[in-house]
Scaffold this active site. Structure first.
Site, PDB file in Angstrom:
ATOM      1  N   ASP A   1     -13.003   0.058 -62.375  1.00  0.00           N
ATOM      2  CA  ASP A   1     -11.843  -0.290 -61.559  1.00  0.00           C
ATOM      3  C   ASP A   1     -12.226  -0.290 -60.082  1.00  0.00           C
ATOM      4  O   ASP A   1     -12.551  -1.336 -59.524  1.00  0.00           O
ATOM      5  CB  ASP A   1     -10.667   0.639 -61.829  1.00  0.00           C
TER       6      ASP A   1
ATOM      7  N   GLU B   1      -0.880  -0.648 -67.575  1.00  0.00           N
ATOM      8  CA  GLU B   1      -1.408   0.458 -66.777  1.00  0.00           C
ATOM      9  C   GLU B   1      -0.240   1.282 -66.254  1.00  0.00           C
ATOM     10  O   GLU B   1      -0.023   2.408 -66.682  1.00  0.00           O
ATOM     11  CB  GLU B   1      -2.260  -0.080 -65.630  1.00  0.00           C
TER      12      GLU B   1
ATOM     13  N   HIS C   1      -3.851  -7.755 -65.203  1.00  0.00           N
ATOM     14  CA  HIS C   1      -3.583  -6.326 -65.148  1.00  0.00           C
ATOM     15  C   HIS C   1      -2.267  -6.063 -65.885  1.00  0.00           C
ATOM     16  O   HIS C   1      -1.209  -6.558 -65.476  1.00  0.00           O
ATOM     17  CB  HIS C   1      -3.430  -5.858 -63.695  1.00  0.00           C
TER      18      HIS C   1
ATOM     19  N   ASP D   1     -13.091  -4.927 -53.305  1.00  0.00           N
ATOM     20  CA  ASP D   1     -12.511  -4.175 -52.200  1.00  0.00           C
ATOM     21  C   ASP D   1     -12.260  -2.717 -52.563  1.00  0.00           C
ATOM     22  O   ASP D   1     -11.722  -1.961 -51.747  1.00  0.00           O
ATOM     23  CB  ASP D   1     -11.216  -4.835 -51.702  1.00  0.00           C
TER      24      ASP D   1
ATOM     25  N   HIS E   1     -14.527  -5.021 -65.153  1.00  0.00           N
ATOM     26  CA  HIS E   1     -13.356  -4.768 -64.304  1.00  0.00           C
ATOM     27  C   HIS E   1     -13.775  -3.893 -63.128  1.00  0.00           C
ATOM     28  O   HIS E   1     -13.749  -2.662 -63.206  1.00  0.00           O
ATOM     29  CB  HIS E   1     -12.256  -4.083 -65.127  1.00  0.00           C
TER      30      HIS E   1
ATOM     31  N   HIS F   1     -13.319  -3.930 -58.805  1.00  0.00           N
ATOM     32  CA  HIS F   1     -12.744  -4.583 -57.626  1.00  0.00           C
ATOM     33  C   HIS F   1     -13.709  -4.509 -56.446  1.00  0.00           C
ATOM     34  O   HIS F   1     -14.150  -3.415 -56.068  1.00  0.00           O
ATOM     35  CB  HIS F   1     -11.422  -3.911 -57.245  1.00  0.00           C
TER      36      HIS F   1
END
Length: 377
Positions: free
Chosen positions: A308, A219, A216, A32, A28, A30
């Site tokens: 993350d 969370e 997702h 960006d 996991h 990202h």
């Protein structure tokens, strides 16, 4: 290398070196959210994008401080700058290449990079051109890493945004590229008020095509969100998923009872993509020491540990594991367990996952063993 992880007790001063030496699997992360601060500055200068500061060190601190507000919504606001500079094929290719090199340098041997193609079209790129640019960068990074002695494989997970209406397009895009490095579909963005059931047709298409899905969930929202991800979207993994702890009930004598949803997630071995530092920043956990991931691991859930967003959390895969050792009392065996779990739940074919566990992870996770390709004579 002589660094060692503790079997139990207080970690030694060489903990950081020992953790970096462990081959790691990252599920996991990202794209960006993992830019180098200097790259953000450079790309902003090329495009005219206005940043809070053009000093790379100060900018790196700004991202971490802004993301640590305790709110997922505030956390997501920082992406206006990272996504803002990722609107050309060259920028996407560069950031993808650098992500591979940064992960390889940290001892990662397999990673899934996720991003939302729909967020990178302001400069006129088509969805397919976005995917092609990222694939080009990942390929360049893997080739460059191999030439330096690092054996790393990086695949793509395509995200659709919960608050958007393009999930069907992204699902079709993922299926069109399933033989070109795209291994799964994800649903990301604000959790509250935007359930996976809004995108039922996309999930139906993916299920009919036997294509993996992660969502997702758990969370910023609780058990209803997790239930929707599992039962409506058919998620095989949960992005974060830490709020499943809300369905774990501890009695006055320490006895533990799992609710029906917690049993469903644990008994069906649905992996949790836990990102400790990010969870603390967004308020999903009070601290790493008190993070429910330790309890979930002890109760037999399929726990994996990820980053993350490395930029917003000022982190790396090794740092996340080191924090769990230092602050939550994790041992070498715990790190092995979550690493093997990540390998077993990577979106790969079973023979590839078995090879990842047996040929890369298990032989290389004993204390003091350097990762393959490093420290060669």
């Amino acid at each position: 290398m002589t660094a060692h992880l503790p079997a139990s007790g207080t970690p030694g001063a060489d903990l950081g070196a020992a953790v970096r030496a462990l081959p790691k699997v990252l599920l996991h992360d990202h794209l960006d959210g993992g830019l180098r601060p200097a790259t953000v500055v450079d790309l902003a200068a090329q495009t005219g994008h206005v940043l809070p500061t053009t000093d790379p060190e100060a900018l790196g601190r700004w991202f971490v401080e802004s993301a640590a507000s305790g709110s997922l919504e505030r956390y997501l606001e920082t992406f206006a700058h990272t996504v803002g500079v990722l609107q050309t094929a060259d920028a996407l290719r560069r950031v993808a290449r650098e992500a591979v090199l940064d992960l390889a340098a940290d001892g990662v041997v397999h990673a899934e990079e996720r991003y939302a193609p729909e967020q990178h079209q302001r400069g006129g790129l088509s969805l397919q051109e976005v995917v092609d640019a990222v694939r080009g960068g990942l390929d360049e990074g893997m080739a460059q890493a191999r030439s330096a002695g690092d054996d790393i494989r990086v695949t793509q997970v395509l995200c659709a945004m919960r608050q958007g209406d393009r999930a069907d397009e992204v699902a079709a895009l993922a299926l069109a590229n399933r033989d070109a490095g795209v291994v799964a579909f994800d649903l990301a963005g604000p959790e509250e008020g935007f359930p996976p059931s809004r995108h039922a047709s996309a999930f139906r298409t993916l299920r009919d095509a036997s294509f993996p899905v992660t969502v997702h969930a758990g969370e910023a929202a609780g058990l209803a969100s997790i239930g929707d991800a599992v039962h409506r979207a058919g998620a095989l993994r949960l992005g974060h998923g830490v709020r499943i702890a809300d369905d774990v009930h501890v009695g006055p004598g320490g006895e533990v009872r799992l609710g029906r949803l917690a049993h469903w997630v644990r008994d069906r071995r649905l992996a949790l993509e836990v990102c400790p530092s990010s969870n603390v920043q967004t308020g999903a956990a009070r601290s790493v020491a008190e993070h429910p991931v330790t309890m979930l691991l002890r109760l037999g859930f399929e726990v994996t540990v990820s980053t993350d967003n490395r930029l917003q959390s000022g982190t790396s895969p090794s740092r996340e594991l080191e924090l769990l050792v230092r602050e939550a009392g994790w041992t070498h065996d715990d790190l092995v367990a979550v690493t093997v779990a990540a390998a077993r739940h990577a979106f790969l074919q079973e023979d590839e996952r078995r090879a990842l566990v047996d040929r890369i992870v298990r032989p290389a996770v004993s204390p003091g063993t350097a990762r393959p390709g490093r420290h060669r004579a």
